[in-house]
Design a protein around this motif. Structure first.
Motif, PDB file in Angstrom:
ATOM      1  N   ALA A  25      50.005   7.165  -3.182  1.00  0.00           N
ATOM      2  CA  ALA A  25      48.912   6.973  -2.225  1.00  0.00           C
ATOM      3  C   ALA A  25      48.467   8.302  -1.625  1.00  0.00           C
ATOM      4  O   ALA A  25      47.267   8.562  -1.483  1.00  0.00           O
ATOM      5  CB  ALA A  25      49.351   6.012  -1.124  1.00  0.00           C
ATOM      6  N   ALA A  26      49.427   9.151  -1.288  1.00  0.00           N
ATOM      7  CA  ALA A  26      49.079  10.458  -0.713  1.00  0.00           C
ATOM      8  C   ALA A  26      48.336  11.321  -1.725  1.00  0.00           C
ATOM      9  O   ALA A  26      47.387  12.033  -1.377  1.00  0.00           O
ATOM     10  CB  ALA A  26      50.343  11.163  -0.234  1.00  0.00           C
ATOM     11  N   MET A  27      48.763  11.243  -2.980  1.00  0.00           N
ATOM     12  CA  MET A  27      48.109  12.031  -4.023  1.00  0.00           C
ATOM     13  C   MET A  27      46.666  11.562  -4.237  1.00  0.00           C
ATOM     14  O   MET A  27      45.738  12.369  -4.314  1.00  0.00           O
ATOM     15  CB  MET A  27      48.904  11.906  -5.324  1.00  0.00           C
ATOM     16  N   LEU A  28      46.479  10.248  -4.298  1.00  0.00           N
ATOM     17  CA  LEU A  28      45.142   9.713  -4.550  1.00  0.00           C
ATOM     18  C   LEU A  28      44.211   9.905  -3.355  1.00  0.00           C
ATOM     19  O   LEU A  28      43.010  10.127  -3.525  1.00  0.00           O
ATOM     20  CB  LEU A  28      45.233   8.227  -4.901  1.00  0.00           C
ATOM     21  N   ALA A  29      44.761   9.820  -2.154  1.00  0.00           N
ATOM     22  CA  ALA A  29      43.918   9.906  -0.954  1.00  0.00           C
ATOM     23  C   ALA A  29      43.335  11.295  -0.742  1.00  0.00           C
ATOM     24  O   ALA A  29      42.421  11.463   0.061  1.00  0.00           O
ATOM     25  CB  ALA A  29      44.721   9.491   0.269  1.00  0.00           C
ATOM     26  N   ARG A  30      43.821  12.277  -1.460  1.00  0.00           N
ATOM     27  CA  ARG A  30      43.285  13.632  -1.315  1.00  0.00           C
ATOM     28  C   ARG A  30      41.891  13.768  -1.925  1.00  0.00           C
ATOM     29  O   ARG A  30      41.142  14.659  -1.546  1.00  0.00           O
ATOM     30  CB  ARG A  30      44.218  14.650  -1.967  1.00  0.00           C
ATOM     31  N   THR A  32      38.136  12.935  -2.501  1.00  0.00           N
ATOM     32  CA  THR A  32      37.020  12.306  -1.794  1.00  0.00           C
ATOM     33  C   THR A  32      36.396  11.205  -2.639  1.00  0.00           C
ATOM     34  O   THR A  32      35.995  10.161  -2.111  1.00  0.00           O
ATOM     35  CB  THR A  32      35.954  13.367  -1.446  1.00  0.00           C
ATOM     36  N   ALA A  33      36.326  11.418  -3.941  1.00  0.00           N
ATOM     37  CA  ALA A  33      35.730  10.413  -4.827  1.00  0.00           C
ATOM     38  C   ALA A  33      36.534   9.115  -4.792  1.00  0.00           C
ATOM     39  O   ALA A  33      35.965   8.020  -4.787  1.00  0.00           O
ATOM     40  CB  ALA A  33      35.655  10.954  -6.253  1.00  0.00           C
ATOM     41  N   PHE A  34      37.861   9.234  -4.750  1.00  0.00           N
ATOM     42  CA  PHE A  34      38.690   8.031  -4.684  1.00  0.00           C
ATOM     43  C   PHE A  34      38.491   7.304  -3.358  1.00  0.00           C
ATOM     44  O   PHE A  34      38.375   6.080  -3.329  1.00  0.00           O
ATOM     45  CB  PHE A  34      40.165   8.385  -4.867  1.00  0.00           C
ATOM     46  N   ARG A  35      38.459   8.048  -2.270  1.00  0.00           N
ATOM     47  CA  ARG A  35      38.247   7.413  -0.965  1.00  0.00           C
ATOM     48  C   ARG A  35      36.898   6.711  -0.909  1.00  0.00           C
ATOM     49  O   ARG A  35      36.777   5.619  -0.349  1.00  0.00           O
ATOM     50  CB  ARG A  35      38.360   8.452   0.153  1.00  0.00           C
ATOM     51  N   LYS A  36      35.896   7.327  -1.506  1.00  0.00           N
ATOM     52  CA  LYS A  36      34.562   6.717  -1.510  1.00  0.00           C
ATOM     53  C   LYS A  36      34.568   5.402  -2.285  1.00  0.00           C
ATOM     54  O   LYS A  36      34.010   4.398  -1.838  1.00  0.00           O
ATOM     55  CB  LYS A  36      33.556   7.696  -2.118  1.00  0.00           C
ATOM     56  N   LEU A  53      40.406   4.107 -13.279  1.00  0.00           N
ATOM     57  CA  LEU A  53      40.794   5.425 -13.776  1.00  0.00           C
ATOM     58  C   LEU A  53      41.631   6.199 -12.761  1.00  0.00           C
ATOM     59  O   LEU A  53      42.471   7.017 -13.144  1.00  0.00           O
ATOM     60  CB  LEU A  53      39.547   6.236 -14.147  1.00  0.00           C
ATOM     61  N   PHE A  54      41.410   5.949 -11.494  1.00  0.00           N
ATOM     62  CA  PHE A  54      42.213   6.622 -10.477  1.00  0.00           C
ATOM     63  C   PHE A  54      43.608   6.016 -10.355  1.00  0.00           C
ATOM     64  O   PHE A  54      44.593   6.737 -10.219  1.00  0.00           O
ATOM     65  CB  PHE A  54      41.521   6.547  -9.106  1.00  0.00           C
ATOM     66  N   MET A  55      43.706   4.691 -10.404  1.00  0.00           N
ATOM     67  CA  MET A  55      44.972   4.043 -10.053  1.00  0.00           C
ATOM     68  C   MET A  55      45.898   3.762 -11.232  1.00  0.00           C
ATOM     69  O   MET A  55      47.114   3.728 -11.055  1.00  0.00           O
ATOM     70  CB  MET A  55      44.692   2.747  -9.290  1.00  0.00           C
TER      71      MET A  55
END
Length: 200
Positions: A25-30, A32-36, A53-55
């Motif tokens: 979660a910490a890696m993905l939250a970095r 901006t595209a994933f958060r969007k 593709l992110f998860m």
């Protein structure tokens, strides 16, 4: 099937699973595209593919680590990750993501890994669809079980359903069904951390 020898092993494995999930979660939250993509409520097909593709790669890497060595059994978050994909992405993203995440295990002759992960993703997607206010999904987390007394009180006192309990109960039932499926079939067809000897 991987058998644990003591309650300490079980607790340590579960804590490591939480640690792996937190690091993913910490890696993905970095990004901006994933958060969007994550915080977009109604996603088009491109955004659903981006969410996949992110998860899916970190979850698939966890499955591959477990296949490399039993010492990395804590890294396998295929069932939990598939359920979360469905809860966040819906009825299409959940089963597709679960199927993709479990492919390494399927190719390792764990024949029930892909159907069980796809079912977990579908269940998460159906729960997402059933919750009327999608903001309630964000109340679900690793410490949701602490809210059980309050949810029971609200249910009996005000006849008000706490929607955050639905994913919690579904994940508990899903894990119980997962363990029961392993014991009903061949243990080599599906991975589960066996805790039969822990409670003896």
């Amino acid at each position: 099937m991987d058998t644990l020898s003591s309650g300490k092993d079980l607790l340590f494995t579960l804590l490591l699973k939480v640690g792996v999930a937190a690091s993913f979660a910490a890696m993905l939250a970095r990004w901006t595209a994933f958060r969007k993509v994550l915080f977009t409520e109604i996603r088009d097909s491109d955004q659903k593919v981006k969410l996949l593709l992110f998860m899916t790669p970190p979850l698939a890497i966890g499955v591959m680590l477990r296949l490399v060595s039993p010492a990395y059994r804590f890294a396998d978050l295929s069932l939990e990750g598939s359920f979360l994909l469905g809860l966040l992405g819906g009825r299409v993203v959940g089963p597709m993501g679960g199927s993709l995440v479990s492919l390494p295990a399927f190719f390792n002759h764990e024949w029930l890994s892909t159907p069980s992960a796809a079912f977990a993703g579908l269940l998460g997607g159906l729960i997402r669809q059933a919750i009327p206010n999608k903001e309630e999904i964000w109340n679900f987390g690793p410490f949701t079980f602490l809210n059980i007394p309050r949810a029971v009180f609200r249910l009996f006192r005000h006849v008000q359903l706490s929607w955050e309990m639905l994913p919690l109960m579904a994940s508990v039932c899903l894990e119980i069904a997962h363990v029961a499926l392993v014991h009903a079939t061949k243990p080599s067809w599906l991975f589960v951390v066996d805790v039969r000897h822990v409670w003896e």
